[in-house]
Structure formats: structure tokens, C-alpha cells
Write an enzyme that holds these catalytic residues in place. Structure first.
Site, short mmCIF file in Angstrom:
data_model
loop_
_atom_site.label_atom_id
_atom_site.label_comp_id
_atom_site.label_asym_id
_atom_site.label_seq_id
_atom_site.Cartn_x
_atom_site.Cartn_y
_atom_site.Cartn_z
N SER A 134 -10.35 0.34 6.57
CA SER A 134 -9.71 0.11 5.36
C SER A 134 -8.80 -1.52 5.40
O SER A 134 -8.63 -1.63 3.65
CB SER A 134 -8.85 0.80 4.78
OG SER A 134 -8.95 2.49 5.67
N LYS A 172 1.12 -1.83 0.43
CA LYS A 172 0.05 -0.22 -0.14
C LYS A 172 1.13 1.45 -0.09
O LYS A 172 2.34 1.19 0.72
CB LYS A 172 -1.54 0.01 0.98
CG LYS A 172 -1.96 0.79 1.74
CD LYS A 172 -2.83 1.16 2.48
CE LYS A 172 -4.10 1.73 2.51
NZ LYS A 172 -5.13 1.52 4.11
N SER A 226 -9.72 2.50 2.44
CA SER A 226 -8.73 2.70 1.92
C SER A 226 -7.45 2.09 1.12
O SER A 226 -6.13 2.13 0.59
CB SER A 226 -7.48 3.56 2.70
OG SER A 226 -7.42 3.06 3.85
#
Length: 456
Positions: A175, A76, A151
Site C-alpha cells: 500500500s 492517510k 491503499s
């Protein structure tokens, strides 16, 4: 025969150890898949193909070592990666290149994983819809007009499309779980401290955690076993590395089902898919009981702690995006009395849930209150005619769980009439990550929803 890029990570690791496939061959299959589908979904935003190929060649020459030897992974874009652009989804860091890997990246690489690139995230992970001013929006691979969630939306979309078999993510308000639900993959918010995070500013903050994402529970367990384990720089780091539960059956387990966690509005199709999990668990021999559960105290506690964290972490930055700036502004209003109230609410909720988990082994509930929404919408502002006050409110089904200090998994549970994925949330007692994943694995194997691929 399953295409190479859609094999499980566990099978890839086995083939690599047996030298039935080379790390270069496996990587090239994934890079070809990235070239084929990434322009449509915008999941991997920084690709390091040449570096990855060099590492794959070195892995083949050195021979198998580590449980993830030669397996491609993506990180990420919130996780620092040495000598690889890391933007945090913010124009303020558009050209930022860290000198050092975050701990989770370091552990994955030490286990033999090969970094393919970075996955998209909203600015500083702010929100459950993956869009930012640096790279734009990540699209849902099951319907390109829809959100991939967030996210960790880039991670989920990359997994669903076969660009990587494993991806890390992070979760404060959902997320790791929301994008897994939206993209038909598996995500786990582990017990805080299971995957240690190192911070110079908020070392004791337990609402935000790092964790694994994969296309199967078995692969997620493999990844978690590598990411977990004690580190003295994290003050609440869990000593023991994660190990899967050797028990596979859920027969006799006590499963609590909450359709709305105490009155939350839930889209009818999402509610129907979530409720269908009850029949599955009953068929597996579990004892399922619908419960009248009220987690509303978590709302105030979460918002106060989140706001405080944003002011602490990003309050000195100028030029923040609207969502991040709003959170910082809310944090500047937090008083000592607010923090005292949040601590009291969270402590009381923790003790009530401790008693709850004396009666039940796991709780099942919606992950998200809605299915994937149009990608152009910044957030959901209404559910079932109920107007929502701000961009956080549509994710209460996830962020209320974050307050519990509990492990929570999102597992594919079915599809809406339009073919959009919906996950079920499986929550366990704090530190019972292995039990949560045992239940998730049984559900996954009984249903097979996670094997349905997007039509890209």
C-alpha cells in the site's frame, strides 16, 4: 521556474528557514492547488484549511524550528488525527473524530509540518485500489479513468498533483509501493520498526508498517528521518533514527534482477519498463545479474497472517464492506496448525533471503504486476490470460516482499505506451533502508522519470 507547489519539500524547508517564503504563502499556494485539482482526483477527502492557516500564521510568528517547519503534509485517513475527522474509509466511522494523534502524526507535527487534511483510502486500507463508500474513488492524475492504486492512493495522487509535498501512508501488502508506482511518485515500505506503530491488539504484528511518500527520494529521506526512531510502546521499534547513506554512487554494487519473482504473470508493458532498469543500473556501474528467485512460500504465510490479523482487528464489527468482511471470514478459519505453517514458511524464507543478501546488495523487481487499471474495476482478475482467484492475487509481487521483513521502495521507472506510470521495486536486506534509498536516489537522478507531471 518551478511553481511553488511543485518545489521539493527539501527546497521548501530551506526557503522557509531563510524566510524567503512564508508558511502562509506556501500553504496558500497548496490550498489553491487543492481547489484546482482535487475535485478531479478526489485525493484529499477532509480538508482543514482554516486550522492550517492558523498554524501557518503561528509558524511565521514563531520563526523556524524543526526540519519540516511550515511544510504542508497530508495524513492517510487510517492515521488518527486529533480533532480532525478520521473515517478509516468506513461508513462505520464516517463521523469519527479522534482525541489524539497517532505517533507518526505527532512526530511530523513536532518537526514543524502543517497538516492540510486527510487522504483517501479503501475501508481499513483493505486492497490496492482506493475506493470506499464514504468518499468514493480516487482517480489517477495521469489518466482520470484509471486507478490511483492503494491503499495509500489518496496520498500518491495528492503528491503527484502538487497538493502536498509529503504524505504518510501504510503498507501491509503493497500500500505504500503500489500507489507510488501507479502515480509516478516515491514510496518506501521501511523495515518493520523503523517507523514505530502503537497497538493495543496486535503489537507484535510486523506485516503492516507505516512509512513515507514523496515526489523525490531526498524528500522521502527527510520525512523518514522525522518519522523514525525508538518508542518503547512498540516492542520491535528500531533504536536508531534513520539517516541517509552519505555514499551516492552505486558503482560496484551487486544488483539482482527478478522479472517475475518466480513465475508470477506480469503485464508485458510493465515487464518491459521494469526490465529497462537493468540498463540504467549497468550504466551506473552496478553489477546486475538476472536471478531465478522463488518466493512462492510467501503466499501462504502472508495470507494466513493477514487473515488472522483481520479477524483479530475487525472481527467484532458489523456492517463491514465486502473486501474487509471476506478477510475477516478467512481469519475465522485460521487454526493453530495454519499459524504454525505460516511461521515455519516465513522463517525458512527469511533465512534463505539472508543468504541471498550475502551475495547481492539489492533486488530489483516489478512493484505491481499490471499498470493502472480502469477505476470502475474493483480489482484485477486476469493477467496475460492467467485467471486470478481473488482480489489479493494481482498484488503478489508486492505482498510476497512484505513477508521478508525487508525495506522496499517504489521509484518511477518509466511509462507505458498510453502514458501510464510504472515503478521499479528496490528491495534490500532487513534494516538496510539507507542502502535501498541510496540505490533509489541514484536511479532517480539517472532517469528523471519522477519529474514528469500529470497534465491536469
Amino acid at each position: 521556474m518551478t511553481e511553488l507547489h511543485y518545489l521539493t519539500a527539501t527546497e521548501m524547508a530551506r526557503l522557509l528557514r531563510a524566510r524567503e517564503v512564508s508558511a502562509v504563502e506556501l500553504l496558500e499556494a497548496h490550498l489553491a492547488r487543492v481547489e484546482q485539482v482535487n475535485p478531479a482526483v478526489n485525493a484529499i477527502v477532509t480538508l482543514v484549511a482554516e486550522r492550517a492557516l492558523d498554524e501557518a500564521k503561528a509558524a511565521d510568528a514563531a520563526g523556524p524550528k524543526g526540519p519540516l517547519h511550515g511544510v504542508p503534509v497530508a495524513h492517510k485517513d487510517l492515521a488518527d488525527t486529533a480533532n480532525i475527522r478520521t473515517t478509516y474509509g468506513s461508513p462505520l466511522f464516517a463521523d469519527h473524530v479522534p482525541a489524539k494523534d497517532d505517533l507518526l502524526v505527532e512526530r511530523l507535527r513536532k518537526a514543524g509540518a502543517i497538516t492540510v487534511g486527510k487522504t483517501n483510502t479503501p475501508e481499513f486500507g483493505t486492497g490496492s485500489h482506493t475506493v470506499n463508500e464514504v468518499f468514493g474513488a480516487t482517480r489517477n492524475p495521469y489518466d482520470l479513468s484509471r486507478s490511483a492504486g492503494g491503499s495509500s492512493g489518496g496520498a500518491a495522487a495528492a503528491l503527484a498533483t502538487g497538493m502536498v509535498p509529503l504524505a504518510d501512508g501504510s503498507d501491509m501488502g503493497g500500500s505504500l509501493r503500489n500507489p507510488a508506482s501507479f502515480c509516478n511518485v516515491v514510496g518506501l515500505r521501511p523495515t518493520p520498526g523503523r517507523v514505530p506503530d502503537i497497538s493495543d491488539t496486535a503489537a507484535w504484528y510486523t506485516l503492516a508498517v507505516s512509512g513515507p511518500m514523496a515526489r523525490s527520494v531526498e524528500d522521502l529521506e527527510l520525512m523518514l528521518s522525522v518519522m523514525s526512531g525508538f518508542d518503547p510502546r512498540s516492542p520491535y521499534s528500531i533504536k536508531e533514527p534513520f539517516a541517509p547513506d552519505p555514499e551516492t554512487s552505486v558503482k560496484g554494487l551487486r544488483v539482482a534482477f527478478s522479472p517475475d519473482l518466480g513465475g508470477l504473470p506480469v503485464d508485458p508493458e510493465t515487464a518491459a519498463v521494469t526490465a529497462s532498469a537493468v540498463t540504467v543500473f549497468e550504466g551506473l556501474g552496478a553489477r546486475v545479474e538476472q536471478v531465478d528467485l522463488d518466493l512462492s512460500d510467501a503466499d501462504d504465510a502472508f495470507r494466513i497472517y493477514r487473515a488472522w490479523y483481520y479477524a483479530l482487528s475487525f472481527g467484532d464489527l458489523e456492517g463491514l464492506g465486502a473486501n474487509t468482511a471476506w478477510n475477516v471470514e478467512q481469519g475465522r478459519k485460521v487454526t493453530g496448525a495454519d499459524l504454525a505453517r505460516a511461521e515455519k514458511l516465513r522463517s525458512g524464507l527469511y533465512q534463505r533471503m539472508a543468504a541471498f543478501f550475502d551475495t547481492y546488495d539489492v533486488l530489483i523487481a516489478p512493484v505491481s504486476q499490471v499498470p493502472p487499471f480502469p477505476v470502475e474495476r474493483p480489482y484485477v482478475d486476469e493477467i496475460n490470460g492467467v485467471k486470478l482467484p481473488d482480489y489479493l492475487s494481482w498484488m503478489r509481487s508486492a505482498y510476497w516482499i512484505s513477508v521478508l521483513h525487508a525495506p522496499a521502495a517504489s521509484v518511477p521507472a518509466g511509462f507505458t505506451s498510453a502514458g501510464l506510470p510504472v515503478g521499479v521495486q528496490i528491495v534490500g536486506r532487513p534494516f538496510a533502508d539507507a542502502r535501498v534509498l541510496r540505490v533509489a536516489r541514484a536511479f532517480e537522478q539517472a532517469t528523471g522519470y519522477g519529474t514528469r507531471r500529470p497534465g491536469l
